[in-house]
Design an enzyme around this catalytic site. Structure first.
Site, PDB file in Angstrom:
ATOM      1  N   LYS A  13      16.260 -40.463  23.929  1.00 48.74           N
ATOM      2  CA  LYS A  13      16.850 -39.998  25.201  1.00 48.74           C
ATOM      3  C   LYS A  13      16.481 -38.539  25.499  1.00 48.74           C
ATOM      4  O   LYS A  13      16.115 -38.208  26.615  1.00 48.74           O
ATOM      5  CB  LYS A  13      18.383 -40.131  25.168  1.00 48.74           C
ATOM      6  CG  LYS A  13      18.891 -41.548  24.978  1.00 48.74           C
ATOM      7  CD  LYS A  13      20.400 -41.629  25.131  1.00 48.74           C
ATOM      8  CE  LYS A  13      21.176 -40.910  24.044  1.00 48.74           C
ATOM      9  NZ  LYS A  13      21.003 -41.477  22.679  1.00 48.74           N
ATOM     10  N   ARG A  88      29.593 -42.063  26.814  1.00 48.18           N
ATOM     11  CA  ARG A  88      29.453 -42.724  25.511  1.00 48.18           C
ATOM     12  C   ARG A  88      30.553 -43.747  25.276  1.00 48.18           C
ATOM     13  O   ARG A  88      30.542 -44.436  24.269  1.00 48.18           O
ATOM     14  CB  ARG A  88      29.581 -41.672  24.410  1.00 48.18           C
ATOM     15  CG  ARG A  88      28.292 -40.905  24.071  1.00 48.18           C
ATOM     16  CD  ARG A  88      27.733 -41.374  22.839  1.00 48.18           C
ATOM     17  NE  ARG A  88      27.101 -40.627  21.796  1.00 48.18           N
ATOM     18  CZ  ARG A  88      26.303 -39.606  21.799  1.00 48.18           C
ATOM     19  NH1 ARG A  88      26.029 -38.959  22.871  1.00 48.18           N
ATOM     20  NH2 ARG A  88      25.755 -39.173  20.688  1.00 48.18           N
ATOM     21  N   ARG A 127      13.687 -36.855  11.632  1.00 50.45           N
ATOM     22  CA  ARG A 127      13.761 -35.920  12.766  1.00 50.45           C
ATOM     23  C   ARG A 127      14.208 -34.527  12.301  1.00 50.45           C
ATOM     24  O   ARG A 127      15.065 -34.401  11.427  1.00 50.45           O
ATOM     25  CB  ARG A 127      14.771 -36.460  13.801  1.00 50.45           C
ATOM     26  CG  ARG A 127      14.867 -35.584  15.031  1.00 50.45           C
ATOM     27  CD  ARG A 127      15.356 -36.353  16.207  1.00 50.45           C
ATOM     28  NE  ARG A 127      16.795 -36.535  16.225  1.00 50.45           N
ATOM     29  CZ  ARG A 127      17.438 -37.084  17.258  1.00 50.45           C
ATOM     30  NH1 ARG A 127      16.784 -37.526  18.296  1.00 50.45           N
ATOM     31  NH2 ARG A 127      18.738 -37.224  17.216  1.00 50.45           N
ATOM     32  N   ARG A 162      19.608 -31.813  11.229  1.00 51.98           N
ATOM     33  CA  ARG A 162      20.979 -31.695  11.739  1.00 51.98           C
ATOM     34  C   ARG A 162      21.977 -32.196  10.702  1.00 51.98           C
ATOM     35  O   ARG A 162      21.696 -33.140   9.964  1.00 51.98           O
ATOM     36  CB  ARG A 162      21.119 -32.511  13.031  1.00 51.98           C
ATOM     37  CG  ARG A 162      20.634 -31.761  14.237  1.00 51.98           C
ATOM     38  CD  ARG A 162      20.468 -32.611  15.468  1.00 51.98           C
ATOM     39  NE  ARG A 162      21.502 -33.614  15.674  1.00 51.98           N
ATOM     40  CZ  ARG A 162      21.531 -34.413  16.743  1.00 51.98           C
ATOM     41  NH1 ARG A 162      20.611 -34.321  17.675  1.00 51.98           N
ATOM     42  NH2 ARG A 162      22.477 -35.316  16.872  1.00 51.98           N
ATOM     43  N   ARG A 173      27.181 -43.008  12.920  1.00 51.64           N
ATOM     44  CA  ARG A 173      26.810 -42.848  14.344  1.00 51.64           C
ATOM     45  C   ARG A 173      26.322 -44.166  14.936  1.00 51.64           C
ATOM     46  O   ARG A 173      26.632 -44.493  16.080  1.00 51.64           O
ATOM     47  CB  ARG A 173      25.720 -41.779  14.490  1.00 51.64           C
ATOM     48  CG  ARG A 173      26.276 -40.379  14.346  1.00 51.64           C
ATOM     49  CD  ARG A 173      25.165 -39.369  14.179  1.00 51.64           C
ATOM     50  NE  ARG A 173      24.398 -39.163  15.382  1.00 51.64           N
ATOM     51  CZ  ARG A 173      23.155 -38.662  15.397  1.00 51.64           C
ATOM     52  NH1 ARG A 173      22.564 -38.350  14.267  1.00 51.64           N
ATOM     53  NH2 ARG A 173      22.540 -38.486  16.527  1.00 51.64           N
TER      54      ARG A 173
HETATM   55  P1  AMP Z   1      23.845 -36.457  20.364  1.00 51.74           P
HETATM   56  O1  AMP Z   1      22.996 -35.249  20.206  1.00 51.74           O
HETATM   57  O2  AMP Z   1      23.899 -36.954  21.790  1.00 51.74           O
HETATM   58  O3  AMP Z   1      23.507 -37.553  19.387  1.00 51.74           O
HETATM   59  O4  AMP Z   1      25.352 -35.994  20.028  1.00 51.74           O
HETATM   60  C1  AMP Z   1      25.689 -35.459  18.764  1.00 51.74           C
HETATM   61  C2  AMP Z   1      27.173 -35.619  18.533  1.00 51.74           C
HETATM   62  O5  AMP Z   1      27.917 -34.929  19.552  1.00 51.74           O
HETATM   63  C3  AMP Z   1      27.681 -37.059  18.588  1.00 51.74           C
HETATM   64  O6  AMP Z   1      27.515 -37.747  17.361  1.00 51.74           O
HETATM   65  C4  AMP Z   1      29.161 -36.832  18.939  1.00 51.74           C
HETATM   66  O7  AMP Z   1      29.889 -36.368  17.815  1.00 51.74           O
HETATM   67  C5  AMP Z   1      29.089 -35.672  19.915  1.00 51.74           C
HETATM   68  N1  AMP Z   1      28.924 -36.140  21.322  1.00 51.74           N
HETATM   69  C6  AMP Z   1      27.838 -35.944  22.132  1.00 51.74           C
HETATM   70  N2  AMP Z   1      28.038 -36.497  23.339  1.00 51.74           N
HETATM   71  C7  AMP Z   1      29.275 -37.063  23.297  1.00 51.74           C
HETATM   72  C8  AMP Z   1      30.050 -37.810  24.228  1.00 51.74           C
HETATM   73  N3  AMP Z   1      29.595 -38.082  25.462  1.00 51.74           N
HETATM   74  N4  AMP Z   1      31.280 -38.235  23.827  1.00 51.74           N
HETATM   75  C9  AMP Z   1      31.765 -37.957  22.605  1.00 51.74           C
HETATM   76  N5  AMP Z   1      31.075 -37.284  21.666  1.00 51.74           N
HETATM   77  C10 AMP Z   1      29.844 -36.824  22.003  1.00 51.74           C
END
Ligand code: AMP
Length: 214
Positions: A13, A88, A127, A162, A173
């Protein structure tokens, strides 16, 4: 363009959103990037979000909606936006619908990037991400390495794995994605907004999205 990108962690994404913004001046809005910036800055939001993020859990919907409302009201979002990692959950999608109505904005489309699980697992464990919150360039130890000293090729900051990309956090996740986010595919199909793309090449996915939005 005004679109939502759906897809499991590691579906691409972020990479696709960055390529799309270069196309027409829309802004990428990544809740994950905003939250990581807040954690790094040690802000109140960051302190509240950090534990959830490190475990691989979702941050509570109310915190996320506060971030999104403020971000979508910023002037640069008027040109268009690519929502990356939001919504999400079904409650977030419903709150987004209400928020967009309030702002008088309509989504062009919702794109589900469908990538096989084996590819996702391989991508997430290999990654690496630039640690500079203003850069966050994505690398891959196999296909797109950083400098030999482990520095970002764009800004020179250290490139890191990360905290939520350990094997344990990744499996949480992915389970969270299946339980809470995958139901959005049906939600947006019923709204008549869903488009599924399943290519592995981000260039092809970007071309397809630009074609659909036109
Ligand atoms: P991402 O980089 O999009 O994978 O997000 C990393 C982490 O941030 C996720 O595993 C969640 O803990 C938190 N996070 C990001 N976007 C959201 C969302 N829309 N709702 C809830 N938690 C989020």
């Amino acid at each position: 363009m005004r679109i939502v990108l759906l897809g499991a962690p590691g579906a691409g994404k972020g990479t696709i959103a960055k390529q799309l913004t270069a196309n027409d001046g829309s802004v990428q809005i990544s809740t994950g990037d905003i939250l990581r910036g807040a954690v790094k800055a040690g802000s109140e939001l960051g302190k509240k979000a950090q534990g959830y993020m490190e475990r691989g859990d979702l941050v509570p919907d109310s915190l996320i909606m506060d971030i999104m409302e403020a971000r979508l009201r910023e002037p640069d979002a008027k040109k268009g936006f690519i929502l990356d990692g939001f919504p999400r959950t079904i409650p977030q999608a419903e709150a987004l619908k209400v928020l967009l109505q309030k702002l008088g904005i309509k989504l062009d489309t919702v794109v589900d990037i469908d990538v096989p699980r084996a590819v996702i697992l391989d991508r997430l464990t290999t990654r690496r991400t630039c640690s500079n919150p203003d850069c966050q360039e994505i690398y891959n130890v196999k296909s797109k390495p950083a400098s030999p000293e482990g520095k970002c090729l764009k800004c020179g900051s250290p490139v890191v794995q990360r905290a939520d990309e350990t094997e344990e956090a990744i499996s949480i996740r992915l389970a969270t994605y299946n339980e809470k986010t995958a139901p959005l595919i049906d939600y947006y199909r019923k709204e008549g907004l869903l488009k599924t793309v399943s290519s592995l090449s981000s260039d092809e996915i970007v071309k397809e999205i630009v074609r659909v939005v036109k």
